[in-house]
Design an enzyme around this catalytic site. Structure first.
Site, PDB file in Angstrom:
ATOM      1  N   ARG A 102       1.029  -1.329   0.034  1.00 33.22           N
ATOM      2  CA  ARG A 102      -0.005   0.047   0.024  1.00 33.22           C
ATOM      3  C   ARG A 102       0.779   1.387   0.067  1.00 33.22           C
ATOM      4  O   ARG A 102       2.195   1.056   0.194  1.00 33.22           O
ATOM      5  CB  ARG A 102      -0.780  -0.004   1.311  1.00 33.22           C
TER       6      ARG A 102
ATOM      7  N   VAL B 193       4.906   3.578   7.829  1.00 32.92           N
ATOM      8  CA  VAL B 193       4.546   2.543   8.906  1.00 32.92           C
ATOM      9  C   VAL B 193       3.275   2.725   9.773  1.00 32.92           C
ATOM     10  O   VAL B 193       2.962   4.071   9.995  1.00 32.92           O
ATOM     11  CB  VAL B 193       5.573   2.184   9.686  1.00 32.92           C
TER      12      VAL B 193
ATOM     13  N   TYR C 135       0.140   0.866  12.444  1.00 31.52           N
ATOM     14  CA  TYR C 135      -0.499  -0.156  13.464  1.00 31.52           C
ATOM     15  C   TYR C 135      -1.766  -0.723  13.327  1.00 31.52           C
ATOM     16  O   TYR C 135      -2.392   0.250  13.079  1.00 31.52           O
ATOM     17  CB  TYR C 135      -0.122   0.294  14.646  1.00 31.52           C
ATOM     18  N   HIS C 136      -1.933  -2.008  13.019  1.00 33.42           N
ATOM     19  CA  HIS C 136      -3.453  -2.480  13.207  1.00 33.42           C
ATOM     20  C   HIS C 136      -3.555  -3.649  14.250  1.00 33.42           C
ATOM     21  O   HIS C 136      -2.545  -4.070  14.839  1.00 33.42           O
ATOM     22  CB  HIS C 136      -3.732  -3.087  11.859  1.00 33.42           C
TER      23      HIS C 136
ATOM     24  N   ALA D 105      -6.327   6.189   9.929  1.00 35.39           N
ATOM     25  CA  ALA D 105      -5.289   6.240   8.901  1.00 35.39           C
ATOM     26  C   ALA D 105      -5.779   5.625   7.768  1.00 35.39           C
ATOM     27  O   ALA D 105      -6.716   4.685   7.517  1.00 35.39           O
ATOM     28  CB  ALA D 105      -3.986   5.247   9.492  1.00 35.39           C
ATOM     29  N   ILE D 106      -5.248   6.122   6.503  1.00 35.78           N
ATOM     30  CA  ILE D 106      -5.546   5.731   5.152  1.00 35.78           C
ATOM     31  C   ILE D 106      -4.361   5.527   4.371  1.00 35.78           C
ATOM     32  O   ILE D 106      -3.423   6.437   4.270  1.00 35.78           O
ATOM     33  CB  ILE D 106      -6.557   6.781   4.497  1.00 35.78           C
TER      34      ILE D 106
ATOM     35  N   GLY E 182      -7.063   0.375   2.395  1.00 32.15           N
ATOM     36  CA  GLY E 182      -7.995   1.293   2.574  1.00 32.15           C
ATOM     37  C   GLY E 182      -7.931   2.237   3.937  1.00 32.15           C
ATOM     38  O   GLY E 182      -7.102   2.774   4.002  1.00 32.15           O
TER      39      GLY E 182
ATOM     40  N   CYS F  54       2.467   6.492  10.556  1.00 32.79           N
ATOM     41  CA  CYS F  54       2.275   7.149   9.347  1.00 32.79           C
ATOM     42  C   CYS F  54       3.483   8.046   8.851  1.00 32.79           C
ATOM     43  O   CYS F  54       3.371   8.867   8.084  1.00 32.79           O
ATOM     44  CB  CYS F  54       1.085   7.881   9.165  1.00 32.79           C
TER      45      CYS F  54
END
Length: 243
Positions: A82, A86, A88-89, A149-150, A163, A181
């Site tokens: 993407r 960097v 985080y999820h 975040a996108i 996404g 980010c």
């Protein structure tokens, strides 16, 4: 002569909590099928276990602790295709991956990013939260703290992947191990932090708000669907999802 117009349709797949690589593989397969015209536009809604992903613009030094240490602590570290830096999820996020033929939705990546931001801004407004843009920084903010975040990818055939990740009840301490980010000097927040746990929506309620806002911003009809049967391997072992 009477002219009838119909809104475009998008299929909604709710996938629970999935490992990042499984969801990524599913995105790639659906994007190939969308390119070939075998499936229509699709919106995936899901969550991930603790995962750090590196976008194509990740710069050295944006991990504040060694990635190997993060992995040792139970977080996956994955190089993604993407855009962006960097991020985080993890549990407590609502992650949305639209698999769209972009020509049906304006055909412009910059416009598409602004539309995704609008989806989140409209969603937050439903709870009295003033989501906003900050010039030059993709994503959605409340004040000087990022709440969503996108990062996206557009295939050569014009189909979107990746996404947004909206923080509902995310453990924000995980963001302290990176420069989120790649943006210095700004914070990260969540709906629960802003509203308090007693007043924050449930995950199910917030998902419905995101779907309604997506339908509004993209001017589409969204209908819930099941994943194609031959993609069951990606979803056969979903992880328990947390609020």
């Amino acid at each position: 002569m009477e002219i009838h117009t119909e809104k475009a349709a998008i299929a909604l797949l709710r996938l629970g909590q999935m490992p990042y690589n499984a969801a990524w593989a599913m995105q790639r397969e659906l994007a190939q099928r969308r390119s070939a015209g075998l499936v229509g536009d699709t919106l995936l809604l899901l969550g991930h276990p603790h995962t750090y992903t590196l976008g194509r613009a990740t710069k050295e030094g944006h991990f504040l602790v060694p990635p190997a240490l993060l992995a040792a602590q139970g977080a996956e570290v994955i190089e993604s295709d993407r855009g962006g830096d960097v991020t985080y999820h993890g549990p407590g996020q609502i992650v949305g991956y639209p698999i769209l033929k972009l020509s049906r939705h304006g055909g412009d990546v910059a416009r598409y990013l602004r539309m995704l931001e609008d989806v989140i801004i409209v969603t937050l407004a439903r709870y009295g939260l003033p989501g906003q843009r900050i010039g030059g920084l993709t994503g959605v903010w409340v004040g000087q703290e990022k709440i969503c975040a996108i990062g996206v990818k557009l295939s050569s055939s014009g189909v979107t992947q990746h996404g947004f990740a909206l923080n509902l009840s995310t453990d924000l301490s995980y963001f302290q191990k990176i420069v989120p980010c790649g943006i210095e000097g700004k914070g990260v927040t969540s709906i629960e932090r802003l509203l308090g746990a007693a007043h924050a929506p449930s995950r199910a309620e917030l998902e419905q708000a995101v779907v309604a806002s997506f339908a509004q911003v993209f001017a589409v009809e969204i209908a819930e669907a099941a994943p194609p049967p031959d993609l069951a391997d990606y979803t056969s072992q979903p992880l328990p999802i947390t609020r």
